[in-house]
Design a protein around this motif. Structure first.
Motif, PDB file in Angstrom:
ATOM      1  N   THR A 202      20.856  11.750  -6.482  1.00  0.00           N
ATOM      2  CA  THR A 202      20.598  10.400  -7.662  1.00  0.00           C
ATOM      3  C   THR A 202      19.448  11.121  -8.308  1.00  0.00           C
ATOM      4  O   THR A 202      19.868  10.303  -9.311  1.00  0.00           O
ATOM      5  CB  THR A 202      20.871   8.905  -6.577  1.00  0.00           C
ATOM      6  OG1 THR A 202      22.284   9.174  -6.493  1.00  0.00           O
ATOM      7  CG2 THR A 202      20.471   8.421  -7.632  1.00  0.00           C
ATOM      8  N   ASN A 203      17.970  11.127  -6.732  1.00  0.00           N
ATOM      9  CA  ASN A 203      17.059  11.458  -8.288  1.00  0.00           C
ATOM     10  C   ASN A 203      17.101  12.635  -8.736  1.00  0.00           C
ATOM     11  O   ASN A 203      16.437  12.438  -9.825  1.00  0.00           O
ATOM     12  CB  ASN A 203      15.935  11.784  -7.245  1.00  0.00           C
ATOM     13  CG  ASN A 203      15.618  10.753  -6.001  1.00  0.00           C
ATOM     14  OD1 ASN A 203      15.679   9.931  -4.582  1.00  0.00           O
ATOM     15  ND2 ASN A 203      14.766   9.775  -5.821  1.00  0.00           N
ATOM     16  N   LEU A 204      18.006  14.026  -8.417  1.00  0.00           N
ATOM     17  CA  LEU A 204      18.032  14.879  -9.419  1.00  0.00           C
ATOM     18  C   LEU A 204      18.311  14.825 -10.726  1.00  0.00           C
ATOM     19  O   LEU A 204      18.109  14.429 -11.709  1.00  0.00           O
ATOM     20  CB  LEU A 204      18.180  16.462  -9.326  1.00  0.00           C
ATOM     21  CG  LEU A 204      17.952  16.654  -7.785  1.00  0.00           C
ATOM     22  CD1 LEU A 204      18.790  17.658  -7.172  1.00  0.00           C
ATOM     23  CD2 LEU A 204      16.846  17.279  -8.376  1.00  0.00           C
ATOM     24  N   TYR A 205      19.522  12.838 -10.482  1.00  0.00           N
ATOM     25  CA  TYR A 205      20.688  12.812 -11.381  1.00  0.00           C
ATOM     26  C   TYR A 205      19.523  11.846 -12.837  1.00  0.00           C
ATOM     27  O   TYR A 205      19.567  11.852 -13.688  1.00  0.00           O
ATOM     28  CB  TYR A 205      22.029  12.314 -11.037  1.00  0.00           C
ATOM     29  CG  TYR A 205      22.030  11.375 -12.100  1.00  0.00           C
ATOM     30  CD1 TYR A 205      22.657  12.035 -13.369  1.00  0.00           C
ATOM     31  CD2 TYR A 205      22.676   9.753 -11.859  1.00  0.00           C
ATOM     32  CE1 TYR A 205      23.009  10.714 -14.363  1.00  0.00           C
ATOM     33  CE2 TYR A 205      23.382   9.651 -12.448  1.00  0.00           C
ATOM     34  CZ  TYR A 205      23.776   8.961 -13.988  1.00  0.00           C
ATOM     35  OH  TYR A 205      24.143   8.381 -14.345  1.00  0.00           O
ATOM     36  N   GLY A 206      18.692  11.239 -11.724  1.00  0.00           N
ATOM     37  CA  GLY A 206      18.230  10.002 -12.642  1.00  0.00           C
ATOM     38  C   GLY A 206      18.228   8.440 -12.925  1.00  0.00           C
ATOM     39  O   GLY A 206      18.288   7.562 -12.695  1.00  0.00           O
ATOM     40  N   GLY A 207      19.596   8.243 -11.755  1.00  0.00           N
ATOM     41  CA  GLY A 207      20.004   7.388 -11.708  1.00  0.00           C
ATOM     42  C   GLY A 207      19.630   5.987 -10.853  1.00  0.00           C
ATOM     43  O   GLY A 207      19.164   6.771 -10.101  1.00  0.00           O
ATOM     44  N   PRO A 208      20.264   5.022 -10.535  1.00  0.00           N
ATOM     45  CA  PRO A 208      19.708   4.450  -9.466  1.00  0.00           C
ATOM     46  C   PRO A 208      20.589   4.068  -8.436  1.00  0.00           C
ATOM     47  O   PRO A 208      21.927   4.683  -8.368  1.00  0.00           O
ATOM     48  CB  PRO A 208      19.817   2.650 -10.366  1.00  0.00           C
ATOM     49  CG  PRO A 208      20.873   2.912 -11.235  1.00  0.00           C
ATOM     50  CD  PRO A 208      20.710   3.978 -11.335  1.00  0.00           C
ATOM     51  N   ALA A 209      20.499   3.964  -7.077  1.00  0.00           N
ATOM     52  CA  ALA A 209      21.301   3.669  -5.674  1.00  0.00           C
ATOM     53  C   ALA A 209      20.124   2.887  -5.058  1.00  0.00           C
ATOM     54  O   ALA A 209      18.934   2.831  -4.768  1.00  0.00           O
ATOM     55  CB  ALA A 209      21.409   5.301  -6.064  1.00  0.00           C
ATOM     56  N   ILE A 210      20.963   2.370  -3.886  1.00  0.00           N
ATOM     57  CA  ILE A 210      20.977   1.307  -3.029  1.00  0.00           C
ATOM     58  C   ILE A 210      21.410   1.847  -1.472  1.00  0.00           C
ATOM     59  O   ILE A 210      22.958   1.593  -1.675  1.00  0.00           O
ATOM     60  CB  ILE A 210      21.360  -0.055  -3.814  1.00  0.00           C
ATOM     61  CG1 ILE A 210      20.158  -1.579  -2.503  1.00  0.00           C
ATOM     62  CG2 ILE A 210      22.884  -0.514  -3.625  1.00  0.00           C
ATOM     63  CD1 ILE A 210      20.946  -2.280  -3.490  1.00  0.00           C
TER      64      ILE A 210
END
Length: 491
Positions: free
Chosen positions: A438-446
């Motif tokens: 997710t960090n490499l993509y740039g999207g949000p996550a919880i």
């Protein structure tokens, strides 16, 4: 007073707004709790008692004057020590910044102050946010309130532990490869990584500039959403800040709390099917997935074939960027200075300062990153890793054409004992196996608690498209409504 520390941030703010409790009472209750248990937990590097009480008094005066209070006014918050805070020691967990008191506030801290929250102190962390256990802090480890012999996750273990120990109802973290979500998972708390650029990096001491993302930590999903709404939004001082309003995260969380997920499609990532994960973690994850289907969600298996390359790509990109960013710590302008006796050259002073000021994990990553960026190797290592990053982004894009969110365990294992992984960096890096894509993509996550394995918390990760942060809050709140919140053993 004791009851105040058990309230959610939303309930505590409501009590303050209605005059059922004062902000000073709430702040004093949490300061007393810190004094009572932080000797065991070591969540804080600095407690700003005078500043916190002064901020609380301002909130009480505003309420007495009839002013309308913000949704989190008077609520104590702990801030990861990677965000500059004016006049307060800010170390990033490193000896090289020991004693430094910034002359300015980061944007996140400014927005916390403007919202009337009460900053009670700065929390412990792996040095420069490089680690997954808070064992790499130059000031000693933080302990997990669930088991004081185990790690609280990292790099933001101090923020997560402060929440689990009821030392603060809210905290701020930063997430470069999982440093909000992984501590949340192993402490039974909620940790949200917003869309990259959705929260400002101005005043965030940089580790990896294309990955670093400040975000909210809390004990409930609604509390995390309320804090997200306060700190998020465009900031012209951050060139990567997205010029769009914060998604409707609070409304989404409250909608999800009703327990209705009809029409929501959950993507189960086949590459995260459990290989390398503890059986207890996968069991708790599977039970949570069943609960979500009973709430109306549909589960669809999706393939993201390049996710298996995320870990090696990350450990080229992040060290390369840290090698560049940490060059500013030279013993000349601020922070530690070693060997400046008038006899040594500037180069010698810089070398001695960095040798004394940086810890072993930071040095390891600087060396890796410098090598990857060196002449003749840039294209073979850093350049190739960026190409892999593009392929991972395409995997996410394709998956989100079929589903609303992706789901996985947050981390492959529960909190591990101190010292059990420090001798093998690769085993430590595996803690972020499910969070790094997710960090490499740039999207949000919880990450939201989904149960226990061997008496220790397990986290459930929900990943959403960029600037669709509201989707993850809706699903997270629905899961929380089914599972409930987790309470650690009493300290």
């Amino acid at each position: 007073m004791t009851d105040l520390i058990r309230l959610s941030a939303a309930d505590l703010a409501g009590a303050i707004a209605r005059g059922e409790a004062s902000a000073v009472e709430a702040t004093r209750a949490h300061l007393d709790r810190i004094a009572e248990v932080d000797g065991q937990v070591a969540a804080f590097l600095h407690v700003d008692e005078a500043g916190a009480l002064a901020a609380a008094e301002r909130v009480d005066r505003a309420r007495a004057a009839g002013e309308e209070l913000g949704p989190l006014a008077g609520v104590p918050v702990a801030v990861k020590d990677v965000l500059t805070t004016r006049g307060v020691p800010t170390t990033a967990g490193s000896k090289i910044l020991e004693g430094w008191r910034p002359p300015y506030d980061s944007t996140i801290v400014q927005r916390l102050r403007a919202a009337g929250t009460v900053i009670v102190g700065k929390t412990n962390m792996d040095e420069f946010a490089m680690g997954s256990s808070t064992e790499y802090s130059a000031y000693g480890p933080t302990r997990n309130p669930w088991d004081l012999g185990r790690i609280p996750g990292g790099s933001g273990g101090g923020s997560a532990a402060a929440l689990a120990a009821y030392e603060a109802p809210l905290a701020i973290g930063s997430d470069t490869g999982g440093s909000i979500r992984q501590p949340g998972a192993v402490t039974g708390t909620v940790g949200a990584k917003p869309t990259y650029g959705g929260t400002s990096r101005y005043g965030l001491i940089a580790f990896s500039s294309s990955l670093d993302t400040p975000g909210p930590c809390a004990r409930t999903v609604v509390d995390a959403a309320l804090l997200h709404a306060v700190i998020g939004g465009h900031d012209r001082r951050d060139s990567t800040s997205i010029p769009q309003p914060v998604p409707e995260v609070v409304a989404a969380a409250r909608r999800g709390a009703t327990g209705d997920l009809s029409g929501v499609r959950l993507g189960l990532v086949s590459q995260f099917s459990g290989e390398g994960a503890e059986p207890g973690v996968m069991a708790a994850f599977g039970e949570a997935l069943e609960r979500l289907t009973k709430l109306g969600a549909e589960v669809v298996e999706v393939s993201c074939p390049h996710f298996e390359y995320a870990l090696p790509a990350y450990y080229l990109i992040a060290p390369s960027e840290c090698s560049s960013n940490l060059a500013r710590f030279d013993g000349v302008r601020y922070g530690l200075r070693v060997g400046d006796d008038g006899q040594r050259s500037l180069e010698e002073v810089m070398s001695l300062t960095r040798e004394a000021g940086f810890g072993p994990e930071v040095k390891r990553r600087i060396i890796i990153g410098t090598y990857a960026l060196s002449s003749g190797y840039y294209d073979a290592y850093y350049g190739q890793a960026q190409k892999v990053r593009t392929l991972i982004t395409r995997d996410f894009t394709a998956a989100f054409e079929r589903v609303d969110v992706l789901v996985s365990p947050t981390t492959p294992f529960v909190a591990f004992p101190f010292g059990s992984r420090t001798s093998d960096p690769y085993q430590m890096y595996l803690a972020d196996l499910f969070t790094i894509p997710t960090n490499l993509y740039g999207g949000p996550a919880i990450s939201v608690p989904c149960g226990l394995s061997d008496g220790l918390p397990v986290g459930f990760q929900i990943m959403a498209p960029t600037m669709a942060d509201d989707r993850m809050y809706r699903v997270a709140a629905a899961l929380e409504s089914a599972v409930g919140t987790l309470t650690p053993p009493a300290l």
